[in-house]
Enzyme design. Structure first.
Site, PDB file in Angstrom:
ATOM      1  N   ARG A   1      13.598   0.091  -6.565  1.00 64.48           N
ATOM      2  CA  ARG A   1      13.157   1.434  -6.987  1.00 64.48           C
ATOM      3  C   ARG A   1      13.329   1.617  -8.487  1.00 64.48           C
ATOM      4  O   ARG A   1      14.376   1.299  -9.041  1.00 64.48           O
ATOM      5  CB  ARG A   1      13.997   2.516  -6.290  1.00 64.48           C
ATOM      6  CG  ARG A   1      13.724   2.647  -4.833  1.00 64.48           C
ATOM      7  CD  ARG A   1      14.112   3.996  -4.296  1.00 64.48           C
ATOM      8  NE  ARG A   1      15.494   4.354  -4.495  1.00 64.48           N
ATOM      9  CZ  ARG A   1      16.145   5.235  -3.752  1.00 64.48           C
ATOM     10  NH1 ARG A   1      15.535   5.820  -2.744  1.00 64.48           N
ATOM     11  NH2 ARG A   1      17.402   5.537  -3.998  1.00 64.48           N
TER      12      ARG A   1
ATOM     13  N   ARG B   1      18.042   3.904 -11.230  1.00 63.75           N
ATOM     14  CA  ARG B   1      19.233   4.753 -11.049  1.00 63.75           C
ATOM     15  C   ARG B   1      20.468   3.851 -10.964  1.00 63.75           C
ATOM     16  O   ARG B   1      20.417   2.799 -10.326  1.00 63.75           O
ATOM     17  CB  ARG B   1      19.128   5.502  -9.717  1.00 63.75           C
ATOM     18  CG  ARG B   1      18.414   6.812  -9.811  1.00 63.75           C
ATOM     19  CD  ARG B   1      18.151   7.400  -8.460  1.00 63.75           C
ATOM     20  NE  ARG B   1      19.260   7.249  -7.512  1.00 63.75           N
ATOM     21  CZ  ARG B   1      19.281   7.795  -6.301  1.00 63.75           C
ATOM     22  NH1 ARG B   1      18.260   8.509  -5.893  1.00 63.75           N
ATOM     23  NH2 ARG B   1      20.284   7.632  -5.498  1.00 63.75           N
TER      24      ARG B   1
ATOM     25  N   ARG C   1      28.086   0.556  -1.132  1.00 68.05           N
ATOM     26  CA  ARG C   1      27.772   1.721  -0.280  1.00 68.05           C
ATOM     27  C   ARG C   1      27.518   1.272   1.164  1.00 68.05           C
ATOM     28  O   ARG C   1      27.922   1.947   2.113  1.00 68.05           O
ATOM     29  CB  ARG C   1      26.530   2.447  -0.825  1.00 68.05           C
ATOM     30  CG  ARG C   1      26.846   3.322  -2.039  1.00 68.05           C
ATOM     31  CD  ARG C   1      25.596   3.635  -2.837  1.00 68.05           C
ATOM     32  NE  ARG C   1      24.691   4.568  -2.197  1.00 68.05           N
ATOM     33  CZ  ARG C   1      23.412   4.726  -2.553  1.00 68.05           C
ATOM     34  NH1 ARG C   1      22.889   3.997  -3.533  1.00 68.05           N
ATOM     35  NH2 ARG C   1      22.660   5.593  -1.942  1.00 68.05           N
TER      36      ARG C   1
ATOM     37  N   LYS D   1      15.966   7.863   6.509  1.00 67.72           N
ATOM     38  CA  LYS D   1      16.543   8.964   7.293  1.00 67.72           C
ATOM     39  C   LYS D   1      16.175  10.323   6.691  1.00 67.72           C
ATOM     40  O   LYS D   1      15.818  11.258   7.409  1.00 67.72           O
ATOM     41  CB  LYS D   1      18.060   8.767   7.316  1.00 67.72           C
ATOM     42  CG  LYS D   1      18.854   9.869   7.945  1.00 67.72           C
ATOM     43  CD  LYS D   1      20.293   9.423   8.126  1.00 67.72           C
ATOM     44  CE  LYS D   1      20.986   9.121   6.822  1.00 67.72           C
ATOM     45  NZ  LYS D   1      21.648  10.246   6.208  1.00 67.72           N
TER      46      LYS D   1
ATOM     47  N   ARG E   1      30.439  11.698  10.226  1.00 67.12           N
ATOM     48  CA  ARG E   1      30.346  10.473   9.443  1.00 67.12           C
ATOM     49  C   ARG E   1      31.443   9.489   9.854  1.00 67.12           C
ATOM     50  O   ARG E   1      31.391   8.329   9.505  1.00 67.12           O
ATOM     51  CB  ARG E   1      30.523  10.867   7.986  1.00 67.12           C
ATOM     52  CG  ARG E   1      30.139   9.879   6.937  1.00 67.12           C
ATOM     53  CD  ARG E   1      28.759  10.192   6.407  1.00 67.12           C
ATOM     54  NE  ARG E   1      28.586   9.901   5.011  1.00 67.12           N
ATOM     55  CZ  ARG E   1      27.781  10.581   4.209  1.00 67.12           C
ATOM     56  NH1 ARG E   1      27.099  11.603   4.669  1.00 67.12           N
ATOM     57  NH2 ARG E   1      27.630  10.229   2.964  1.00 67.12           N
TER      58      ARG E   1
HETATM   59  P1  AMP Z   1      25.252  12.320   1.198  1.00 71.89           P
HETATM   60  O1  AMP Z   1      24.398  13.277   0.423  1.00 71.89           O
HETATM   61  O2  AMP Z   1      25.178  12.525   2.689  1.00 71.89           O
HETATM   62  O3  AMP Z   1      25.043  10.884   0.791  1.00 71.89           O
HETATM   63  O4  AMP Z   1      26.766  12.684   0.807  1.00 71.89           O
HETATM   64  C1  AMP Z   1      27.199  12.631  -0.522  1.00 71.89           C
HETATM   65  C2  AMP Z   1      28.720  12.575  -0.550  1.00 71.89           C
HETATM   66  O5  AMP Z   1      29.267  13.731   0.073  1.00 71.89           O
HETATM   67  C3  AMP Z   1      29.336  11.401   0.188  1.00 71.89           C
HETATM   68  O6  AMP Z   1      29.406  10.244  -0.621  1.00 71.89           O
HETATM   69  C4  AMP Z   1      30.729  11.948   0.484  1.00 71.89           C
HETATM   70  O7  AMP Z   1      31.550  11.917  -0.674  1.00 71.89           O
HETATM   71  C5  AMP Z   1      30.448  13.392   0.797  1.00 71.89           C
HETATM   72  N1  AMP Z   1      30.188  13.625   2.238  1.00 71.89           N
HETATM   73  C6  AMP Z   1      29.036  14.101   2.781  1.00 71.89           C
HETATM   74  N2  AMP Z   1      29.155  14.232   4.114  1.00 71.89           N
HETATM   75  C7  AMP Z   1      30.407  13.813   4.425  1.00 71.89           C
HETATM   76  C8  AMP Z   1      31.131  13.691   5.634  1.00 71.89           C
HETATM   77  N3  AMP Z   1      30.582  14.021   6.825  1.00 71.89           N
HETATM   78  N4  AMP Z   1      32.400  13.221   5.579  1.00 71.89           N
HETATM   79  C9  AMP Z   1      32.974  12.903   4.405  1.00 71.89           C
HETATM   80  N5  AMP Z   1      32.344  12.975   3.221  1.00 71.89           N
HETATM   81  C10 AMP Z   1      31.075  13.435   3.219  1.00 71.89           C
END
Ligand code: AMP
Length: 217
Positions: A127, A162, A173, A13, A88
């Site tokens: 990875r 990682r 996850r 993505k 999300r």
């Molecule tokens: P990402 O970089 O999109 O994987 O987001 C990293 C972290 O940010 C996630 O694990 C959440 O803790 C938080 N986060 C990002 N976007 C959202 C969202 N739309 N709703 C809730 N938490 C978010």
């Protein structure tokens, strides 16, 4: 063009978001990036979000919705964009549906990158990267293995993985992803916005499929 991208970690993505930004002149809006930035600037939002991000939990809907609302109501608000990581949850999607008409915006498509869990596990578990910070060369046990197991071809340093690419972490996850995303996907399917794209093809094929799906050709 106004797009939402949905896909599990390892679905490619992020790569597609980058291509869409470069080739379609869209503004990239990643709520994860914005939250991490708020944390590093130690803003109130950053301080509130930090404990959730650190545990890998979702930040409360109200906090993220407010962040998105602030972004879209500022004078130089983004017009054409690709949203990565928002909405999300179903609650965020419902809230966003109500915000959009107030902004005179409508979504063109919600693109879902479809890949099964075992493929994600295999992609991410494989990875590795060089532990030497000056090198950092990326490897993959399946698609780009080092000549000598566990050793960097370029500088001879040991390879590392990682912590969040370990199998049990990836499965956790993925479980969180399905718990929150399945309802979201159904929501956009009912609205007629969902475009499902197979995430198994080469990058450029996937990109062409995304464009075709968005344009409805
Ligand atoms: P990402 O970089 O999109 O994987 O987001 C990293 C972290 O940010 C996630 O694990 C959440 O803790 C938080 N986060 C990002 N976007 C959202 C969202 N739309 N709703 C809730 N938490 C978010």
């Amino acid at each position: 063009m106004r797009l939402v991208l949905i896909g599990p970690p390892g679905s490619g993505k992020g790569t597609q978001a980058k291509l869409l930004v470069e080739r379609q002149s869209l503004k990239y809006i990643g709520t994860g990036v914005i939250l991490r930035e708020a944390m590093s600037r130690n803003t109130e939002t950053g301080r509130l979000a930090e404990p959730f991000l650190k545990k890998g939990h979702l930040v409360p809907d109200d906090l993220v919705n407010e962040l998105v609302s602030d972004l879209f109501t500022q004078p130089n608000r983004p017009d054409c964009f690709v949203l990565d990581g928002y909405p999300r949850t179903l609650a965020q999607a419902v809230w966003f549906d109500q915000l959009l008409p107030k902004l005179d915006f409508n979504l063109d498509a919600v693109v879902q990158f479809v890949v099964d869990d075992e493929e994600v596990v295999s992609r991410l578990c494989g990875r590795m990267s060089c532990s030497n910070p000056q090198c950092g060369a990326p490897y993959h046990l399946r698609s780009r293995p080092p000549k000598q197991p566990g050793i960097c071809d370029l500088c001879g340093s040991p390879l590392t993985q990682r912590p969040d690419d370990r199998e049990e972490t990836i499965r956790a996850r993925l479980a969180v992803f399905h718990q929150t995303t399945d309802a979201l996907v159904e929501h956009y399917r009912k609205l007629g916005l969902l475009r499902e794209i197979s995430a198994y093809d080469p990058v450029e094929t996937i990109y062409a499929n995304v464009i075709r799906a968005i344009q409805g050709t």
